[in-house]
Design an enzyme around this catalytic site. Structure first.
Site, PDB file in Angstrom:
ATOM      1  N   TYR A  85     -38.349 -33.084  27.427  1.00  0.00           N
ATOM      2  CA  TYR A  85     -39.169 -33.902  28.333  1.00  0.00           C
ATOM      3  C   TYR A  85     -39.941 -34.952  27.538  1.00  0.00           C
ATOM      4  CZ  TYR A  85     -42.747 -35.129  31.797  1.00  0.00           C
ATOM      5  OH  TYR A  85     -43.570 -35.808  32.659  1.00  0.00           O
ATOM      6  N   SER A 136     -45.398 -40.944  30.519  1.00  0.00           N
ATOM      7  CA  SER A 136     -46.270 -39.778  30.415  1.00  0.00           C
ATOM      8  C   SER A 136     -47.000 -39.803  29.085  1.00  0.00           C
ATOM      9  CB  SER A 136     -45.456 -38.486  30.529  1.00  0.00           C
ATOM     10  OG  SER A 136     -46.244 -37.364  30.196  1.00  0.00           O
TER      11      SER A 136
END
Length: 700
Positions: free
Chosen positions: A590, A577
């Protein structure tokens, strides 16, 4: 015999369907072909051919002319459609007798078939075209049923057909298909106009009728009679295949051993070109490979040309204990590699001894069929369908040997005859007409989190480019639904929890059983939690780290075991990501896990380079379409962090990119393909941002 009651073949004719086609003989030909091809006891994929003759208006003269519609080259009667037929003038085909110059000029006749074409949309006519044209029947079937070939491949075949059919069938000794053989068929009919069929020695069966239905019934009855004759004698005078020599492992142990050995076999069988595998441990396979006659019959090879063109003449039989410990793959490879070397040398010797002055170059010398007594049959070919069909054809060959041994003695083709079929220039021309392989052909990809979202898009793109895909996820219902979107021989699925090592191992075992191994591992499984630091719990932390970081680690670790066992290199692509590179509010765990995924990828690239295993990263950003991550609290959390509504998120993310684009799951999938599609085969340790251009995420 009741025409609708058969024990050894399936009666599939449906009056309603056939009635709707009444008056259209070509449509009835296709219907008859498809239902014949639906029963593998009648003919296997690509085997046999069917035809009908109709009266049509000649576009040049306006006169009525007889036209034959016959399965074209490379087709399959089970899936035959109108565009798979060749339509030819019957009178022109029969006139070719006036220019035929004899056996040494057989091949030139095939080119002349093109001068006989009536339908300009015809598929290329096959070598069997004149076998149908010179017979005076409206509907004709040429099939390769196991029972009929068992008789055709028997030492006493000509005598046996008299016992089975009386004087209703004629025997034509083995001869390579071609124009001369068609003249012999014609002569047999002229000598006995009341024949109901013909047997071609070592090859197959011809039957016919004045209607599509009559032809269909004649074919079924001929096969049924042959099957009954064999069944009445099998195992009576001597045990089938001489009786059992080896007792097979239990089914679960067979599959365990097969899944462990398959990647090693795949690597060895791919020394010439990468292959995809298939495994079978059916009752008929086990009966043969565990028998006393295996060592005698297996080297004889298959008899029917349709069989050995797909299986090679003979298989490789492994001299390996069925219960051997397979944990040390390198030791196992060293143990069985000499058998492959011997097989390759034997095949080269076969080629050198039998080649002609104009023979094509020697093809891949590796075995297609590998038999492991006590366990099962492995087959390896350029794709799953070809490997599966090769397995089916070898099982047909087992049935033929079983039947022939029950009624007489099995006789294989002389090696020179077999070679002349395998390396026939016309066969080579057919191979050269095959479509160019796609970039991912011969590759197998296992993708985590692929029941939907990015993972499913990756599976869609890679399969469209020729790969076999193993889709995995924790939701079996979604997996089944996703798997149904792929065609046969393209995909399989496995329920996989990336936090459960046993679940991961089970998914890889399924990949090995279905396809022989794995070439590409895509870590796409994920979830996201968006909370400020003070609201993030220990459970939140553990869940994200287990799924994203530990999950990627364990899936990669287990995948590398298979990649190394194959020795063919491979790819690991990790979907990370932008958040692993760019700091943002309310996603501390995250973002940390994504950063760990990225650096783990670089570390693995450094470690696995010596194995030719490439490890790369695709970084998405804000892929909202079809993603479960964006359902519920994550989307709400991100919207809250940016002070906007959930509905405004797609536009918000697009506006902050340099390209002002919304990112789709297919965009990410294309990023994965760019790494594994062959163009970047010397790239590893790299990161590809697919985010529309986020300057803060630039890697360099």
């Amino acid at each position: 015999m009741s025409t609708q009651t058969f024990k050894h073949v399936d009666y599939l004719w449906e009056e309603d369907k056939a009635g709707a086609l009444a008056g259209d003989e070509v449509a009835l030909l296709l219907y008859r072909s498809n239902i014949l091809g639906a029963d593998l006891r009648i003919t296997n994929y690509g085997g046999g051919n069917t035809s009908c003759k109709t009266m049509e208006k000649d576009p040049l003269t306006g006169e009525e002319v007889e036209v034959m519609w016959v399965k074209g080259s490379g087709g399959d009667i089970g899936t035959l459609k109108r565009d798979g037929l060749a339509g030819l003038y019957v009178d022109k085909l029969r006139a070719l007798k006036n220019v035929y110059r004899g056996l040494e000029h057989e091949d030139e006749m095939v080119a002349l078939f093109n001068h006989c074409i009536y339908d300009l949309d015809s598929r290329a006519p096959s070598i069997d075209t004149p076998l149908h044209a010179l017979l005076p029947y409206k509907h004709i079937d040429h099939l390769h049923p196991d029972a009929a070939i068992a008789i055709a491949a028997s030492k006493d075949g000509e005598k046996i057909i008299k016992e089975v059919y009386g004087d209703n069938f004629a025997w034509i000794p083995w001869q390579r298909p071609g124009f001369d053989l068609s003249l012999k068929l014609e002569a047999a009919i002229e000598e006995n106009p009341n024949l109901k069929g013909l047997y071609l020695g070592g090859h197959g069966l011809f039957t016919w009728g004045e209607t599509a239905y009559e032809c269909y019934i004649n074919s079924l009855e001929a096969i049924e009679k042959a099957s009954v004759y064999i069944e009445d004698r099998a195992g009576k005078e001597r045990p089938v295949f001489g009786g059992q020599k080896v007792e097979a492992l239990p089914a679960d142990q067979r599959k365990e051993q097969a899944s462990q050995l398959a990647p090693v076999l795949r690597g060895l069988a791919s020394s010439y070109a990468r292959m995809v595998g298939h495994f079978s441990d059916s009752d008929r396979v086990l009966e043969f490979i565990n028998s006393k006659d295996l060592d005698r019959l297996a080297p004889l090879g298959t008899s029917c040309p349709d069989h050995f063109l797909r299986t090679k003449i003979s298989p490789l039989v492994l001299d390996l204990p069925m219960d051997i410990d397979l944990s040390d793959k390198e030791a196992i490879k060293e143990k069985i590699a000499p058998a492959f070397e011997t097989y390759r040398a034997s095949y080269q010797d076969y080629y050198e001894k039998h080649k002609r002055n104009n023979s094509p170059a020697m093809r891949d010398p590796n075995p297609v069929i590998i038999l492991w007594p006590g366990v099962g049959l492995f087959s390896f070919a350029k794709n799953k369908q070809t490997a599966r069909v090769a397995s089916e054809f070898y099982i047909n060959a087992i049935n033929v040997m079983r039947g022939a041994e029950a009624i007489s003695e099995y006789v294989s083709l002389p090696l020179q005859e077999a070679f002349d079929i395998e390396y026939w220039l016309l066969e080579e021309a057919k191979l050269q007409r095959m479509p160019k392989e796609k970039p991912m052909s011969r590759k197998v990809a296992l993708i985590t989190g692929s029941a939907g979202g990015i993972g499913k898009a990756v599976a869609d793109v890679l399969s469209a480019e020729g790969a076999c895909v193993v889709i995995t996820d924790i939701d079996e219902d979604r997996l089944k639904e996703a798997n149904d979107t792929f065609g046969r021989d393209v995909s399989t699925y496995a329920v996989l929890d990336v936090t459960d090592e046993k679940s991961i191992e089970a998914a890889y075992k399924k990949a090995c059983l279905e396809f022989g191994g794995v070439d590409v591992v895509v870590n796409s499984a994920g979830l996201a939690i968006s909370k400020p630091l003070e609201s993030t719990t220990e459970d939140d932390y553990n869940l994200l780290m287990n799924v994203l970081t530990k999950g990627q680690f364990t899936v990669s670790q287990k995948g590398v075991e298979i990649l190394r066992a194959q020795g063919l290199g491979g790819d690991i692509v990790n979907i990370a990501s932008k958040n692993g590179l760019v700091s943002g509010p309310n996603n501390v765990v995250y973002g940390t896990a994504k950063a760990a995924q990225q650096h783990m990828s670089r570390l693995l690239a450094a470690e696995l380079g010596k194995d030719k295993i490439r490890v790369n990263v695709v970084n998405p950003d804000a892929v909202i379409e079809g993603s479960k991550i964006w359902e519920g609290k994550w989307a709400e959390g991100r919207a809250k962090a940016y002070g906007i509504s959930v509905e405004e998120l797609p536009g918000h993310y697009a506006k902050r990119t340099l390209l002002n684009e919304i990112i789709s799951t297919e965009d990410i999938a294309n990023g994965v393909f760019s790494f594994v599609g062959g163009k970047l085969s010397k790239s590893t340790g790299n990161t590809l941002n697919v985010d529309g251009g986020v300057a803060a995420a630039f890697v360099r």
